[in-house]
Scaffold this motif. Structure first.
Motif, PDB file in Angstrom:
ATOM      1  N   ALA B  48       0.849  -1.199   0.000  1.00  9.93           N
ATOM      2  CA  ALA B  48       0.000   0.000   0.000  1.00  9.93           C
ATOM      3  C   ALA B  48       0.875   1.237   0.000  1.00  9.93           C
ATOM      4  O   ALA B  48       1.830   1.322   0.784  1.00  9.93           O
ATOM      5  CB  ALA B  48      -0.911   0.003   1.228  1.00  9.93           C
ATOM      6  N   ILE B  49       0.557   2.176  -0.894  1.00  9.74           N
ATOM      7  CA  ILE B  49       1.257   3.464  -0.883  1.00  9.74           C
ATOM      8  C   ILE B  49       0.237   4.601  -0.909  1.00  9.74           C
ATOM      9  O   ILE B  49      -0.908   4.425  -1.314  1.00  9.74           O
ATOM     10  CB  ILE B  49       2.213   3.641  -2.083  1.00  9.74           C
ATOM     11  N   VAL B  50       0.721   5.751  -0.433  1.00  5.16           N
ATOM     12  CA  VAL B  50      -0.113   6.956  -0.374  1.00  5.16           C
ATOM     13  C   VAL B  50       0.421   7.948  -1.394  1.00  5.16           C
ATOM     14  O   VAL B  50       1.628   8.144  -1.491  1.00  5.16           O
ATOM     15  CB  VAL B  50      -0.043   7.578   1.045  1.00  5.16           C
ATOM     16  N   GLU B  51      -0.483   8.567  -2.135  1.00 11.28           N
ATOM     17  CA  GLU B  51      -0.040   9.623  -3.054  1.00 11.28           C
ATOM     18  C   GLU B  51      -0.929  10.861  -2.966  1.00 11.28           C
ATOM     19  O   GLU B  51      -2.123  10.761  -2.670  1.00 11.28           O
ATOM     20  CB  GLU B  51      -0.020   9.103  -4.501  1.00 11.28           C
ATOM     21  N   CYS B  52      -0.276  11.981  -3.207  1.00  9.77           N
ATOM     22  CA  CYS B  52      -0.967  13.273  -3.153  1.00  9.77           C
ATOM     23  C   CYS B  52      -0.449  14.113  -4.307  1.00  9.77           C
ATOM     24  O   CYS B  52       0.732  14.061  -4.624  1.00  9.77           O
ATOM     25  CB  CYS B  52      -0.649  13.960  -1.815  1.00  9.77           C
ATOM     26  N   GLN B  70       7.660   1.046  -1.361  1.00  7.79           N
ATOM     27  CA  GLN B  70       7.184  -0.152  -2.068  1.00  7.79           C
ATOM     28  C   GLN B  70       6.899   0.222  -3.507  1.00  7.79           C
ATOM     29  O   GLN B  70       6.239   1.229  -3.757  1.00  7.79           O
ATOM     30  CB  GLN B  70       5.898  -0.680  -1.414  1.00  7.79           C
ATOM     31  N   GLU B  71       7.397  -0.547  -4.438  1.00  8.23           N
ATOM     32  CA  GLU B  71       7.085  -0.282  -5.842  1.00  8.23           C
ATOM     33  C   GLU B  71       6.277  -1.438  -6.404  1.00  8.23           C
ATOM     34  O   GLU B  71       6.666  -2.596  -6.262  1.00  8.23           O
ATOM     35  CB  GLU B  71       8.355  -0.041  -6.637  1.00  8.23           C
ATOM     36  N   PHE B  72       5.162  -1.105  -6.994  1.00 10.63           N
ATOM     37  CA  PHE B  72       4.266  -2.153  -7.513  1.00 10.63           C
ATOM     38  C   PHE B  72       3.212  -1.498  -8.395  1.00 10.63           C
ATOM     39  O   PHE B  72       3.051  -0.265  -8.384  1.00 10.63           O
ATOM     40  CB  PHE B  72       3.594  -2.898  -6.353  1.00 10.63           C
ATOM     41  N   GLU B  73       2.524  -2.297  -9.135  1.00 15.26           N
ATOM     42  CA  GLU B  73       1.435  -1.819  -9.974  1.00 15.26           C
ATOM     43  C   GLU B  73       0.154  -1.823  -9.134  1.00 15.26           C
ATOM     44  O   GLU B  73      -0.303  -2.897  -8.725  1.00 15.26           O
ATOM     45  CB  GLU B  73       1.292  -2.775 -11.173  1.00 15.26           C
TER      46      GLU B  73
END
Lengths: 315, 315
Positions: B48-52, B70-73
């Motif tokens: 899980a990642i957060v983006e803004c 974490q890098e993932f699709e």
């Protein structure tokens, strides 16, 4: 003799005609504690009145709404939120300082003389303690009692933002809201409303804020001139003391409010490890770890000199 | 499709690679909700990642402390505290507004397009809802998750003073403190600390506060000139919007912050029965009953004219 909540409730149950004293220059905690107790004791069929050596500001009128005037000879005297007999106010100190039966307070530094003491230094507010006493008395917390206690808790914690706020404080707040406390209205009155004259006073005082000791000390002065110019009074200016400490990097924020006699009441608020009560003790004052008070003699430059002399060693 | 807490948790359990979107110009609630969820999903072994779309201010850095990159699709996209696709920010709106799987928000006016919705208009903060989702997920609230949720709840309620604060809010705060939330530090950062540049901006803005409509409307303007003079930036000036409403007797307080392009972002706060979201809707904005926002075109006198024209009918 030191009591716990249970033995405090037992003691109250044994008596009938109560005089409950608040400190002078009364605030939400001393008044909320006193009126909550008075209301709870009356529910038990006892007589109870609240007295204060100073006029109680109108913003607290909801606390005694609907309470009958009772005239009687007090048999048992309580002091709530009064850390020292001098805080009774001059007349009351002479009349009552040797006659207090039960002393309920959350100031660890409490020096009051009394037959019985219930002191809890890590309680956020005396009103928190009163909440537990009332539970021990077996009295239902009605909306009026809830309003009184909520006011004490909320005003003494800066509306749950100061570091004295604990999980217990929030649990009590939740219980009081469920018991019918008008929490929104109370927060609105004490935290979200500035009279125009207070807003004017705040601007004047902020404009003159001074920084000392490499900006570790912020000092705000409220002069008699500023009261005149803004139209605000001393009793409206309590909350102004929160402002100097808020500046980033400040370890201690001091607010010096000039009395009519040209001396200064000092409110000291501290951040981090700096203990406000210890600092205030060096000026013969007292209080809590983050908020304390003392007096300095005027004129202003003398007061500032003395303040800086002591604080430069401590900060 | 509308979900409840249980079905939301069930849905999350069925997926693995989460992208959690916050609104642009991010605040404590959108960020606290996003990072609390990301941390909880990671506890369950998911990615899980957060983006803004905007840079996240440094004051929130504690939220992602210790989280691996974490890098993932992304396989499943969540939106938290985002009432409208325009609030995703320009780039994110183009990229994501048609791809949101789950929309979690406490704005009753929420208009976001998504496969699933969990909307609770009477929740004080989206972070309150996230707290219950995490309980349903069966994840222990650790101190880091507690910090994220506490920040969301505390910042969206003005530290428990706004009228959106309920008994439930206080109960959650108590539970978070018991789970290890650094409530004092968080309150200190967001409520008890003013940078010197912010304090300077506040003084400039307060000095120019204007009263209209028989003092039922208070208007504060923050110009680009004031940012320059004080050294403060737009992202530091959010909390300034609370000030105009605080003046006694004021029904609506509007803060107009000038953008670099010379237009104005307006924050509207109201008292009593006046509904801020309804007023904001008249300017194509939205929000809550007591706090809402919209935009006005500059120059200032035009913006004020339009504001007064509409509000004079409503207040």
């Amino acid at each position: 003799m030191n009591l716990d909540y249970k033995s405090t409730a037992d003691l109250l149950c044994k008596h009938d005609n109560f005089l409950i004293l608040t400190h002078s220059h009364p605030d939400g905690d001393t008044l909320g504690s006193a009126f909550a107790l008075a209301r709870a004791l009356r529910v038990l069929g006892k007589k109870a009145i609240v007295e204060c050596s100073d006029r109680i500001p109108d913003s607290y009128a909801f606390m005694w709404e609907g309470m009958d005037i009772q005239e009687f000879e007090p048999e048992f005297i309580l002091a709530v939120d009064i850390a020292d007999s001098v805080l009774l106010g001059e007349d009351f100190e002479a009349a009552y300082s040797d006659k207090i039966n039960l002393n309920i307070d959350h100031h660890a530094s409490n020096k009051l003389k009394a037959d019985y003491h219930l002191i809890e230094g890590d309680s956020a507010a005396t009103a928190e303690m009163v909440y537990f006493i009332i539970l021990e008395l077996g009295v239902d917390v009605d909306p009026q009692i809830a309003d009184c206690i909520f006011t004490g808790v909320s005003t003494d914690t800066g509306c749950f933002r100061y570091s004295n706020t604990t999980a217990r404080t929030h649990k009590i707040a939740a219980a009081l809201i469920e018991a019918g406390a008008n929490s929104h209205e109370i927060n609105q009155i004490f935290f979200e409303t500035k009279t125009k004259v207070y807003a004017a006073l705040e601007r004047l005082a902020l404009d003159g804020m001074r920084m000392y000791l490499d900006e570790r000390l912020a000092v705000m002065v409220v002069t008699q001139e500023m009261y005149k110019e803004s139209g605000a009074t001393d009793s409206e200016s309590d909350r102004i003391s929160a402002l100097p400490r808020q500046i980033e990097g400040v370890k201690a924020g001091a607010t010096l409010r000039e009395t009519k006699g040209g001396n200064f009441k000092v409110s000291l608020r501290t951040n981090g490890p700096v203990n406000a009560a210890d600092l205030a003790a060096k000026f013969d004052g007292g209080g809590h770890a983050k908020a304390a008070g003392f007096r300095l003699e005027g004129p202003l430059e003398n007061a500032l000199d003395k303040l800086l002399k002591v604080l430069s060693k401590e900060l």
